[in-house]
Design an enzyme around this catalytic site. Structure first.
Site, PDB file in Angstrom:
ATOM      1  N   ASP A  43       0.873  -1.167   0.000  1.00 33.82           N
ATOM      2  CA  ASP A  43       0.000   0.000   0.000  1.00 33.82           C
ATOM      3  C   ASP A  43       0.922   1.233   0.000  1.00 33.82           C
ATOM      4  O   ASP A  43       2.119   1.105   0.308  1.00 33.82           O
ATOM      5  CB  ASP A  43      -0.850  -0.087   1.281  1.00 33.82           C
ATOM      6  CG  ASP A  43      -1.557   1.198   1.604  1.00 33.82           C
ATOM      7  OD1 ASP A  43      -2.270   1.701   0.727  1.00 33.82           O
ATOM      8  OD2 ASP A  43      -1.393   1.708   2.733  1.00 33.82           O
ATOM      9  N   ASP A  59       0.043   5.161   1.054  1.00 32.65           N
ATOM     10  CA  ASP A  59      -0.061   6.112   2.168  1.00 32.65           C
ATOM     11  C   ASP A  59      -0.103   5.403   3.518  1.00 32.65           C
ATOM     12  O   ASP A  59      -0.915   4.506   3.725  1.00 32.65           O
ATOM     13  CB  ASP A  59      -1.324   6.972   2.005  1.00 32.65           C
ATOM     14  CG  ASP A  59      -1.180   7.948   0.856  1.00 32.65           C
ATOM     15  OD1 ASP A  59      -0.602   9.013   1.055  1.00 32.65           O
ATOM     16  OD2 ASP A  59      -1.620   7.613  -0.266  1.00 32.65           O
ATOM     17  N   ASP A 106      -2.036  -0.518   5.695  1.00 32.42           N
ATOM     18  CA  ASP A 106      -2.443   0.049   6.983  1.00 32.42           C
ATOM     19  C   ASP A 106      -3.913   0.427   7.056  1.00 32.42           C
ATOM     20  O   ASP A 106      -4.421   0.756   8.121  1.00 32.42           O
ATOM     21  CB  ASP A 106      -1.640   1.326   7.263  1.00 32.42           C
ATOM     22  CG  ASP A 106      -2.083   2.475   6.368  1.00 32.42           C
ATOM     23  OD1 ASP A 106      -2.274   2.234   5.169  1.00 32.42           O
ATOM     24  OD2 ASP A 106      -2.276   3.592   6.883  1.00 32.42           O
TER      25      ASP A 106
HETATM   26  O1  LIG Z   1      -4.507   3.123  -0.436  1.00 35.00           O
HETATM   27  P1  LIG Z   1      -3.615   4.227   0.006  1.00 35.00           P
HETATM   28  O2  LIG Z   1      -2.370   4.344  -0.824  1.00 35.00           O
HETATM   29  O3  LIG Z   1      -3.298   4.150   1.470  1.00 35.00           O
HETATM   30  O4  LIG Z   1      -4.451   5.561  -0.256  1.00 35.00           O
HETATM   31  C1  LIG Z   1      -5.558   5.904   0.566  1.00 35.00           C
HETATM   32  C2  LIG Z   1      -5.749   7.396   0.559  1.00 35.00           C
HETATM   33  O5  LIG Z   1      -4.461   7.944   0.844  1.00 35.00           O
HETATM   34  C3  LIG Z   1      -4.316   9.355   0.796  1.00 35.00           C
HETATM   35  O6  LIG Z   1      -4.945   9.924   1.930  1.00 35.00           O
HETATM   36  C4  LIG Z   1      -4.332   9.569   3.159  1.00 35.00           C
HETATM   37  O7  LIG Z   1      -2.999  10.121   3.192  1.00 35.00           O
HETATM   38  C5  LIG Z   1      -2.937  11.573   3.147  1.00 35.00           C
HETATM   39  C6  LIG Z   1      -1.479  11.978   3.074  1.00 35.00           C
HETATM   40  O8  LIG Z   1      -0.750  11.485   4.154  1.00 35.00           O
HETATM   41  C7  LIG Z   1      -3.656  12.129   4.374  1.00 35.00           C
HETATM   42  O9  LIG Z   1      -3.648  13.561   4.342  1.00 35.00           O
HETATM   43  C8  LIG Z   1      -5.115  11.626   4.393  1.00 35.00           C
HETATM   44  O10 LIG Z   1      -5.762  12.051   5.577  1.00 35.00           O
HETATM   45  C9  LIG Z   1      -5.141  10.092   4.328  1.00 35.00           C
HETATM   46  O11 LIG Z   1      -6.478   9.621   4.177  1.00 35.00           O
HETATM   47  C10 LIG Z   1      -4.840   9.913  -0.498  1.00 35.00           C
HETATM   48  O12 LIG Z   1      -4.765  11.315  -0.478  1.00 35.00           O
HETATM   49  C11 LIG Z   1      -6.257   9.422  -0.779  1.00 35.00           C
HETATM   50  O13 LIG Z   1      -6.682   9.892  -2.042  1.00 35.00           O
HETATM   51  C12 LIG Z   1      -6.216   7.897  -0.801  1.00 35.00           C
HETATM   52  O14 LIG Z   1      -7.492   7.387  -1.094  1.00 35.00           O
END
Ligand SMILES: O=P(O)(O)OC[C@H]1O[C@H](O[C@H]2O[C@H](CO)[C@@H](O)[C@H](O)[C@H]2O)[C@H](O)[C@@H](O)[C@@H]1O
Length: 375
Positions: A110, A112, A303
């Site tokens: 994954d 983020d 995560d």
């Molecule tokens: O599947 P992932 O790669 O984990 O993506 C899920 C979402 O991740 C991002 O948002 C998350 O991270 C951001 C930066 O650290 C944070 O600001 C936010 O609160 C988190 O939800 C991304 O911006 C989303 O579009 C993804 O869906």
């Protein structure tokens, strides 16, 4: 167990309960209610639904109530029990490599919160150069894929490694490596799978409506992830959370083919098709020639709630290792050896280091076994 399909509690249930007097089975008001009463109903519905959503939104904030209390209290009983049930993948590394004997490891990561730190600005979630080096080394030794909720192009801009598979938009946009590696079969370069392509115009419309509708909420951020849209509330004042939730819901009312789920301080608008990170994992294994094979060991590190779909698939296949990155006790479907949790509550940065350490140990072990004399 965490269930992706019930990420957001159904506000209708709470609303219906709120409309009932105590200990009565029937509503008190005539049906259909007079206009003024209907208006009050609606306000109440919005209020109750809003408060339901706010609870769910709170739960997605790691700094919130329970987590903050747990942090302040140190390692409590619940956490200790959780660590026993879900030992650290680093501590159990020997078992991980023993499980891979005679099998091809395939690595799924994954983005983020697994490879990059969680930050306020989604456009600034950079991964470190050291993490990039670790992922590059892993990809030299094992077929490797990034599976993310973000749009594929954006996650590629962050990761910048052409030798990987990428599954963006929660797996709805899959592409094989642009650059050949030892593991890339010729056909991998041709892999491009977009099961939700018919939703593209709809997602574009919804993205624009959400941008317009939420622009009055300070801190709200709408992100176009190509086959899905994220509405972030990490920087929104908690007092405006229910307003924001109602705005998102009101936009979605006109789009029955889209659904709403919730991630880490973010709403995710997605097509209702049966496709998620778990399906993407299966698709990628198939593309790599491991459809019904027993000689493969998928290792998935993630995560978020959306990663649970991939963990469930591993569980169902009875194959693979799911590693949950989490500093708080939580239910998970991660099979076999979850999660990368330390015995103490630590900062996210430490978890990223653990992910990196795990990846580097895999590489090191592979190097050593490859060159080990066979006596
Ligand atoms: O599947 P992932 O790669 O984990 O993506 C899920 C979402 O991740 C991002 O948002 C998350 O991270 C951001 C930066 O650290 C944070 O600001 C936010 O609160 C988190 O939800 C991304 O911006 C989303 O579009 C993804 O869906």
């Amino acid at each position: 167990m965490t269930k992706q399909s019930v990420v957001v509690p159904a506000p209708e249930a709470a609303t219906a309960a709120a409309m009932m007097p105590p200990n009565t089975a029937a509503p008190l008001l005539p049906y259909p209610p007079p206009r003024a009463v209907r208006k009050r109903y609606q306000q109440k519905i919005d209020h109750v639904a809003g408060s339901c959503w706010v609870d769910s939104m709170r739960a997605s904030s790691p700094t919130h109530a329970k987590a903050a209390a747990a942090l302040a209290a140190g390692v409590d009983d619940e956490h200790a029990a959780w660590v026993v049930k879900h030992p650290s993948a680093l501590d159990k590394f020997d078992q991980v490599v023993a499980a891979s004997k005679g099998k091809q490891i395939v690595v799924f990561l994954d983005y983020d919160g697994t490879l990059s730190p969680i930050v306020d600005d989604p456009d600034a979630a950079y991964m470190s150069d050291t993490m990039r080096r670790a992922v590059r080394s892993v990809a030299k030794h094992f077929p490797t894929a990034i599976v993310s909720g973000r749009c594929r192009d954006k996650v590629f801009q962050f990761v910048k490694l052409a030798e990987l598979y990428y599954a963006g938009s929660h797996g709805m946009d899959i592409k094989g490596p642009a650059k050949a590696s030892r593991h890339t079969k010729a056909k991998a370069k041709r892999v491009l799978f977009q099961p939700a392509s018919e939703f593209l115009p709809m997602i574009q419309q919804v993205h624009e409506s959400l941008l317009e509708k939420t622009k009055c909420i300070p801190g709200a951020k709408v992100e176009n992830n190509k086959f899905c849209v994220s509405v972030h509330f990490r920087c929104v004042d908690e007092k405006s959370w229910s307003t924001l939730a109602n705005m998102v819901k009101s936009v979605l009312k006109d789009y029955p083919k889209l659904k709403l789920t919730q991630g880490r301080m973010v709403f995710e608008v997605r097509p209702t098709i049966k496709w998620d990170k778990g399906k993407a994992l299966e698709f990628l294994l198939e593309s790599l020639g491991f459809a019904d094979c027993s000689d493969v060991l998928p290792v998935y590190i993630g995560d978020d709630r959306t990663d649970e779909d991939a963990f469930k698939v591993l569980r169902k296949r009875g194959q693979g290792i799911g590693i949950l990155v989490s500093k708080y006790p939580k239910d998970t479907n991660a099979p076999l050896l979850p999660p990368l949790a330390a015995a103490t509550l630590t900062s996210l940065a430490r978890f990223l280091l653990q992910v990196m350490e795990f990846l580097l140990r895999l590489v090191e072990w592979e190097r050593l076994t490859k060159f080990r004399p066979k006596w």
